[in-house]
Motif scaffolding. Structure first.
Motif, PDB file in Angstrom:
ATOM      1  N   MET A   1       0.857  -1.218  -0.012  1.00  0.00           N
ATOM      2  CA  MET A   1       0.026  -0.011   0.063  1.00  0.00           C
ATOM      3  C   MET A   1       0.981   1.190  -0.028  1.00  0.00           C
ATOM      4  N   SER A   2       0.621   2.087  -0.764  1.00  0.00           N
ATOM      5  CA  SER A   2       1.401   3.379  -1.052  1.00  0.00           C
ATOM      6  C   SER A   2       1.168   4.254   0.243  1.00  0.00           C
ATOM      7  N   ARG A   3       2.477   5.070   0.567  1.00  0.00           N
ATOM      8  CA  ARG A   3       2.091   6.136   1.762  1.00  0.00           C
ATOM      9  C   ARG A   3       1.344   7.175   1.202  1.00  0.00           C
ATOM     10  N   PRO A   4       0.593   7.857   2.061  1.00  0.00           N
ATOM     11  CA  PRO A   4      -0.052   9.118   1.710  1.00  0.00           C
ATOM     12  C   PRO A   4       0.916  10.104   1.251  1.00  0.00           C
ATOM     13  N   LEU A   5       0.369  11.147   0.435  1.00  0.00           N
ATOM     14  CA  LEU A   5       1.187  11.981  -0.151  1.00  0.00           C
ATOM     15  C   LEU A   5       0.732  13.385   0.421  1.00  0.00           C
ATOM     16  N   ALA A   6       1.808  14.261   1.056  1.00  0.00           N
ATOM     17  CA  ALA A   6       1.524  15.533   1.665  1.00  0.00           C
ATOM     18  C   ALA A   6       2.339  16.520   0.861  1.00  0.00           C
ATOM     19  N   VAL A   7       1.846  17.782   0.475  1.00  0.00           N
ATOM     20  CA  VAL A   7       2.313  18.741  -0.220  1.00  0.00           C
ATOM     21  C   VAL A   7       2.434  19.940   0.478  1.00  0.00           C
TER      22      VAL A   7
END
Length: 259
Positions: A1-7
């Protein structure tokens, strides 16, 4: 499962950099936006040591320019191959000067560089989340200046009040999409930027007089942002989390004392 993406806008700064580390430690991949390429490089190098599992995409762009931010948010999506989950805006335009000296241009610069920068990030971030059909979080860094009329900072007081009103408006309009919008409101945080306005002696005196016994640290703000980006804050929106070590509480004495 991919890690969540934060901008994170201002990701090369003191507070933005600390937020990046906290989010990476919480399991996020990152896209860091900053107009200072050297500061971004330094932030990426710190993250490579502190959180080597995190994927970090540096993007040089002016976070107060809506077109550049929109392009950067799309760049983040394309580089990661998925929509963002969290957007954090740390950019503000702090300008000192009293109300009687305030010009319309000064006021516009303050509002554009603070509330305008928040809107420049929130709009493309929200649209990306909506297009992806998933909920998300938007966290904006505000200031005690939003609700306390500190003397000699009329433009900044007004700009931060505008950011607070904008955040609540965004939270209301994004409710149907389950996109939470919240503000972290720091007190006096000791960062390199504070030295533009205050001497080392002034900062030391402020720390000694602070009700918590010290000035705030960028990591204090970062911990609050990490909470609002976490599963534990899934039901929190339209609110302000004050991180000031009781500074605002200590300013509530009546003239002549409290008794």
């Amino acid at each position: 499962m991919s890690r969540p993406l934060a901008v994170v806008t201002g990701g090369g700064g003191g507070i933005g950099g600390a937020i990046a580390v906290a989010l990476a430690a919480a399991g996020h991949d990152l896209a860091l936006i900053d107009r200072d390429g050297a500061a971004l490089d330094a932030a990426v190098a710190r993250l490579a040591v502190a959180e080597p599992a995190a994927r970090v995409e540096p993007i040089v762009a002016d976070a107060s320019d809506p077109a550049q931010v929109a392009d950067a948010v799309e760049h983040a999506r394309a580089a990661a191959g998925r929509a963002l989950d969290v957007a954090v805006g740390t950019v503000s335009h702090e300008q000192h000067g009293g109300a009687l000296e305030l010009s319309p241009l000064d006021l516009r610069a303050g509002v554009d560089g603070t509330a305008g920068a928040a809107l420049a990030l929130a709009q493309p971030a929200a649209r990306q989340l909506i297009d992806a059909g998933k909920p998300g979080r938007i966290v904006l860094i505000g200031s005690l200046h939003a609700t306390l009329a500190f003397p000699g900072t009329a433009a900044y007081n007004t700009a931060e009040a505008a950011l607070l009103a904008l955040a609540r408006s965004l939270a209301r309009d994004l409710l149907p999409h389950r996109i939470a919008v919240n503000v972290v409101e720091p007190g006096w945080i000791e960062t390199p930027g504070e030295r533009r306005f205050h001497s080392e002696e002034r900062l030391a005196a402020a720390a000694a007089a602070h009700p918590w016994g010290r000035l705030g640290r960028a990591e204090d703000v970062a911990a609050a942002v990490a909470f609002l980006a976490s599963p534990g804050a899934e039901y929190v929106t339209g609110t302000t989390l004050r991180v000031d070590g009781g500074m605002s509480l200590a300013m509530t004495e009546l003239p002549g004392g409290t008794s």
